[in-house]
Design an enzyme around this catalytic site. Structure first.
Site, PDB file in Angstrom:
ATOM      1  N   ALA A 163       8.670  -4.030  12.621  1.00 53.17           N
ATOM      2  CA  ALA A 163       8.716  -4.860  11.659  1.00 53.17           C
ATOM      3  C   ALA A 163      10.398  -5.127  11.330  1.00 53.17           C
ATOM      4  O   ALA A 163      10.602  -6.215  11.045  1.00 53.17           O
ATOM      5  CB  ALA A 163       8.284  -3.881  10.245  1.00 53.17           C
ATOM      6  N   VAL A 168       3.011  -3.516  15.761  1.00 56.45           N
ATOM      7  CA  VAL A 168       3.438  -2.998  17.111  1.00 56.45           C
ATOM      8  C   VAL A 168       2.148  -3.035  17.718  1.00 56.45           C
ATOM      9  O   VAL A 168       2.012  -2.896  19.019  1.00 56.45           O
ATOM     10  CB  VAL A 168       4.184  -1.747  17.095  1.00 56.45           C
ATOM     11  CG1 VAL A 168       5.339  -2.015  16.659  1.00 56.45           C
ATOM     12  CG2 VAL A 168       3.249  -0.693  16.295  1.00 56.45           C
ATOM     13  N   HIS A 208      -1.169   1.339  -4.240  1.00 51.68           N
ATOM     14  CA  HIS A 208      -1.493   2.973  -4.421  1.00 51.68           C
ATOM     15  C   HIS A 208      -0.598   3.908  -5.125  1.00 51.68           C
ATOM     16  O   HIS A 208      -0.380   4.975  -4.841  1.00 51.68           O
ATOM     17  CB  HIS A 208      -1.470   3.589  -2.703  1.00 51.68           C
ATOM     18  CG  HIS A 208      -2.708   3.054  -1.980  1.00 51.68           C
ATOM     19  ND1 HIS A 208      -2.527   2.516  -0.626  1.00 51.68           N
ATOM     20  CD2 HIS A 208      -3.905   2.349  -2.455  1.00 51.68           C
ATOM     21  CE1 HIS A 208      -3.676   2.024  -0.280  1.00 51.68           C
ATOM     22  NE2 HIS A 208      -4.598   2.065  -1.434  1.00 51.68           N
ATOM     23  N   GLY A 263       2.755  -4.286   9.285  1.00 49.62           N
ATOM     24  CA  GLY A 263       2.581  -2.796   9.361  1.00 49.62           C
ATOM     25  C   GLY A 263       1.238  -2.226   8.759  1.00 49.62           C
ATOM     26  O   GLY A 263       1.571  -1.169   8.145  1.00 49.62           O
ATOM     27  N   THR A 264       0.248  -2.757   8.889  1.00 53.27           N
ATOM     28  CA  THR A 264      -0.937  -1.949   8.292  1.00 53.27           C
ATOM     29  C   THR A 264      -2.277  -2.186   9.576  1.00 53.27           C
ATOM     30  O   THR A 264      -2.398  -3.206   9.923  1.00 53.27           O
ATOM     31  CB  THR A 264      -1.389  -2.457   7.124  1.00 53.27           C
ATOM     32  OG1 THR A 264      -2.457  -1.803   6.569  1.00 53.27           O
ATOM     33  CG2 THR A 264      -1.591  -3.979   6.733  1.00 53.27           C
ATOM     34  N   GLN A 279       1.023  -1.122  -0.070  1.00 56.32           N
ATOM     35  CA  GLN A 279       0.069  -0.072  -0.002  1.00 56.32           C
ATOM     36  C   GLN A 279       0.850   1.391  -0.062  1.00 56.32           C
ATOM     37  O   GLN A 279       0.325   2.276  -0.283  1.00 56.32           O
ATOM     38  CB  GLN A 279      -0.837  -0.066   1.320  1.00 56.32           C
ATOM     39  CG  GLN A 279      -1.707  -1.349   1.276  1.00 56.32           C
ATOM     40  CD  GLN A 279      -2.464  -1.049   2.674  1.00 56.32           C
ATOM     41  OE1 GLN A 279      -3.528  -0.644   2.669  1.00 56.32           O
ATOM     42  NE2 GLN A 279      -1.925  -1.943   3.797  1.00 56.32           N
ATOM     43  N   ASN A 280       2.294   1.125   0.289  1.00 58.16           N
ATOM     44  CA  ASN A 280       2.895   2.151   0.182  1.00 58.16           C
ATOM     45  C   ASN A 280       3.463   2.587  -0.963  1.00 58.16           C
ATOM     46  O   ASN A 280       3.424   2.010  -2.054  1.00 58.16           O
ATOM     47  CB  ASN A 280       4.512   1.948   0.924  1.00 58.16           C
ATOM     48  CG  ASN A 280       3.873   1.201   2.643  1.00 58.16           C
ATOM     49  OD1 ASN A 280       2.905   1.535   3.051  1.00 58.16           O
ATOM     50  ND2 ASN A 280       4.758   0.478   2.989  1.00 58.16           N
ATOM     51  N   CYS A 285       3.232  18.969 -23.033  1.00 55.59           N
ATOM     52  CA  CYS A 285       1.782  19.669 -23.490  1.00 55.59           C
ATOM     53  C   CYS A 285       1.547  20.851 -22.408  1.00 55.59           C
ATOM     54  O   CYS A 285       0.274  21.560 -22.796  1.00 55.59           O
ATOM     55  CB  CYS A 285       1.050  18.406 -23.306  1.00 55.59           C
ATOM     56  SG  CYS A 285       0.476  18.317 -21.639  1.00 55.59           S
ATOM     57  N   CYS A 294       1.542  13.318 -16.137  1.00 56.60           N
ATOM     58  CA  CYS A 294       0.851  14.371 -16.686  1.00 56.60           C
ATOM     59  C   CYS A 294      -0.376  14.302 -16.807  1.00 56.60           C
ATOM     60  O   CYS A 294      -1.113  13.357 -17.570  1.00 56.60           O
ATOM     61  CB  CYS A 294       1.482  14.932 -18.118  1.00 56.60           C
ATOM     62  SG  CYS A 294       0.671  16.308 -18.847  1.00 56.60           S
TER      63      CYS A 294
HETATM   64  N1  APR Z   1       6.645  -2.077  12.731  1.00 60.76           N
HETATM   65  C1  APR Z   1       5.409  -2.514  12.727  1.00 60.76           C
HETATM   66  N2  APR Z   1       4.144  -2.006  12.346  1.00 60.76           N
HETATM   67  C2  APR Z   1       4.195  -0.677  12.697  1.00 60.76           C
HETATM   68  C3  APR Z   1       5.463   0.269  13.234  1.00 60.76           C
HETATM   69  C4  APR Z   1       6.605  -0.729  13.165  1.00 60.76           C
HETATM   70  N3  APR Z   1       7.658   0.210  13.528  1.00 60.76           N
HETATM   71  N4  APR Z   1       4.919   1.364  13.424  1.00 60.76           N
HETATM   72  C5  APR Z   1       3.810   1.304  13.115  1.00 60.76           C
HETATM   73  N5  APR Z   1       3.182   0.339  12.589  1.00 60.76           N
HETATM   74  C6  APR Z   1       1.680  -0.179  12.526  1.00 60.76           C
HETATM   75  C7  APR Z   1       0.824   0.470  13.368  1.00 60.76           C
HETATM   76  O1  APR Z   1       0.405  -0.214  14.394  1.00 60.76           O
HETATM   77  C8  APR Z   1      -0.542   0.621  12.271  1.00 60.76           C
HETATM   78  O2  APR Z   1      -1.336  -0.764  12.253  1.00 60.76           O
HETATM   79  O3  APR Z   1       1.524   0.369  10.998  1.00 60.76           O
HETATM   80  C9  APR Z   1       0.264   0.460  10.923  1.00 60.76           C
HETATM   81  C10 APR Z   1       0.024   1.712  10.300  1.00 60.76           C
HETATM   82  O4  APR Z   1      -1.231   2.107  10.063  1.00 60.76           O
HETATM   83  P1  APR Z   1      -1.488   3.281   8.793  1.00 60.76           P
HETATM   84  O5  APR Z   1      -0.909   4.555   9.274  1.00 60.76           O
HETATM   85  O6  APR Z   1      -2.994   3.250   8.562  1.00 60.76           O
HETATM   86  O7  APR Z   1      -1.081   2.649   7.482  1.00 60.76           O
HETATM   87  P2  APR Z   1      -1.694   1.611   6.212  1.00 60.76           P
HETATM   88  O8  APR Z   1      -2.598   0.553   7.212  1.00 60.76           O
HETATM   89  O9  APR Z   1      -0.564   1.421   5.233  1.00 60.76           O
HETATM   90  O10 APR Z   1      -2.714   3.018   5.689  1.00 60.76           O
HETATM   91  C11 APR Z   1      -3.430   2.362   4.579  1.00 60.76           C
HETATM   92  O11 APR Z   1      -4.130   4.401   4.197  1.00 60.76           O
HETATM   93  O12 APR Z   1      -3.934   6.808   4.018  1.00 60.76           O
HETATM   94  C12 APR Z   1      -3.952   5.749   3.206  1.00 60.76           C
HETATM   95  O13 APR Z   1      -2.837   5.569   1.080  1.00 60.76           O
HETATM   96  C13 APR Z   1      -2.743   5.494   2.638  1.00 60.76           C
HETATM   97  O14 APR Z   1      -1.675   3.377   1.918  1.00 60.76           O
HETATM   98  C14 APR Z   1      -2.128   4.327   2.916  1.00 60.76           C
HETATM   99  C15 APR Z   1      -3.449   3.622   3.535  1.00 60.76           C
END
Ligand code: APR
Length: 257
Positions: free
Chosen positions: A233, A215, A119, A188-189, A101-102, A151, A127
C-alpha cells in the site's frame, strides 16, 4: 503495474466523490501485522480474548492479551505513505471520506479529517458502567483490568469486540458513501469480516468503480474490482500520489479546474 496506477489516477481525477475503504494491510508498513495471512495476529493469539462475552467474564485475562497486542507492541506505530497520500487527496478535494476497519488511529494521525471507524478506535477507553470516555494516556495499564475513576466500573478499549454492534455513525456514513461514491479505493483488506465487508459490494451495486490495492487477491479481486494494483500500500499510494498531484497541479496551471 505503472499502467494500472495511471488508469486509477485518471479515474480518481474524474470522480465527483471518492471513498477509501481500508483494512489492516494499509498499516503493515507502519509495523502493525495483519490479522490473517503471513504473520497474522490470529495465527498467534486466540480471537476468543476479543469476544465481548469472554471479556465481561474474564476481564483480567482478556486485558493481559489486549495490553500486549494493542498497547505494548503497536501503540508507537506511525502513519506510512499510504495514510499520508489519502490525507493529501482529501486536502486536494480528491477524496471525500475514509471508512476504515482499523482501530490504530493512523489515518487521523496522518491528517485525514473525514474518517469513519467501523470497528472503533484503540486510543480511547470507555467505562462499561457510566460510559465515560478516557484517552488511553490518562489511564495506567500497570494494574489490570483498569477501572473508571468516576464510578469504579470496568474500562474497555473503545473498539468493537466480536459479538458487539457497529457504531451507528460509522454504519450510516458507510451506507451513505456506498450510495453516493463514483469511485471506491479498497486498500489492504481480505474482505472476510461481516458486516464491514459488505460496503464494497453495496458500492458496486450502486454503480461505483472499484480500485483495489493489495499484496494478494481478496474476496473482491475476482468479483467486483475494476482496477487491481498488486503491491504494498505505501509504495503504490506514493506512486498514485505522484500521478494525482502532478496531474492536478498541471490542470490547475492550465486553469482547467
Ligand atoms: N499492503 C497492502 N495490502 C497488504 C499489505 C501491504 N503491505 N500487507 C498485507 N496486506 C493485505 C493482505 O493481503 C490481506 O488482504 O491486507 C489484508 C489484511 O487482511 P486482514 O488481516 O484480514 O485484515 P482486515 O481485512 O482489515 O480484517 C478485517 O477482521 O479481525 C477483524 O476487526 C478485525 O478489522 C479487522 C477485520
Amino acid at each position: 503495474m505503472e499502467e494500472q496506477v495511471k488508469k486509477a489516477a485518471d479515474l480518481l481525477l474524474k470522480s465527483r466523490f471518492t471513498t477509501a475503504f481500508t483494512g489492516a494491510g494499509i498499516s503493515v508498513e507502519s509495523g502493525i501485522p495483519p490479522f490473517r495471512g503471513n504473520g497474522g495476529i490470529w495465527n498467534k493469539y486466540d480471537p476468543r480474548f476479543l469476544e465481548i462475552a469472554y471479556f465481561m467474564n474474564h476481564p483480567k485475562e482478556s486485558w493481559n492479551v489486549i495490553k500486549e497486542l494493542f498497547y505494548d507492541f503497536f501503540s508507537s506505530a506511525k502513519p506510512n505513505n499510504a495514510h499520508f497520500t489519502l490525507a493529501e487527496m482529501e486536502q486536494k478535494g480528491l477524496l471525500g471520506r475514509i471508512i476504515t476497519q482499523n482501530i490504530d488511529n493512523l489515518h487521523q494521525e496522518a491528517g485525514s479529517k473525514e474518517v469513519y471507524e467501523f470497528h472503533g478506535n484503540s486510543k480511547r477507553l470507555v467505562c462499561m458502567g457510566c460510559q465515560r470516555i478516557y484517552p488511553v494516556p490518562e489511564i495506567s495499564l500497570d494494574h489490570l483490568p483498569p477501572t473508571c475513576r468516576q464510578c469504579g466500573g470496568l474500562l474497555k478499549p473503545d473498539f468493537v469486540f466480536f459479538g458487539e454492534g457497529i457504531p451507528q455513525t460509522a454504519l450510516s456514513a458507510s451506507y451513505e458513501a456506498a450510495s453516493l461514491s463514483d469511485v471506491l479505493i479498497i486498500i489492504g483488506t481480505t474482505g472476510e469480516v461481516m458486516p464491514a465487508n459488505q460496503i464494497p459490494f453495496m458500492a458496486k451495486s450502486a454503480g461505483c468503480k472499484i480500485i483495489e490495492i493489495n499484496v494478494d487477491q481478496s474476496n473482491y479481486t475476482g468479483s467486483i474490482t475494476d482496477i487491481f494494483i498488486k503491491g504494498e500500500a505505501g509504495r503504490i499510494m506514493e506512486q498514485l500520489g505522484v500521478q494525482l498531484f502532478t496531474t492536478s497541479l498541471d490542470n490547475d496551471k492550465d486553469g482547467v479546474n
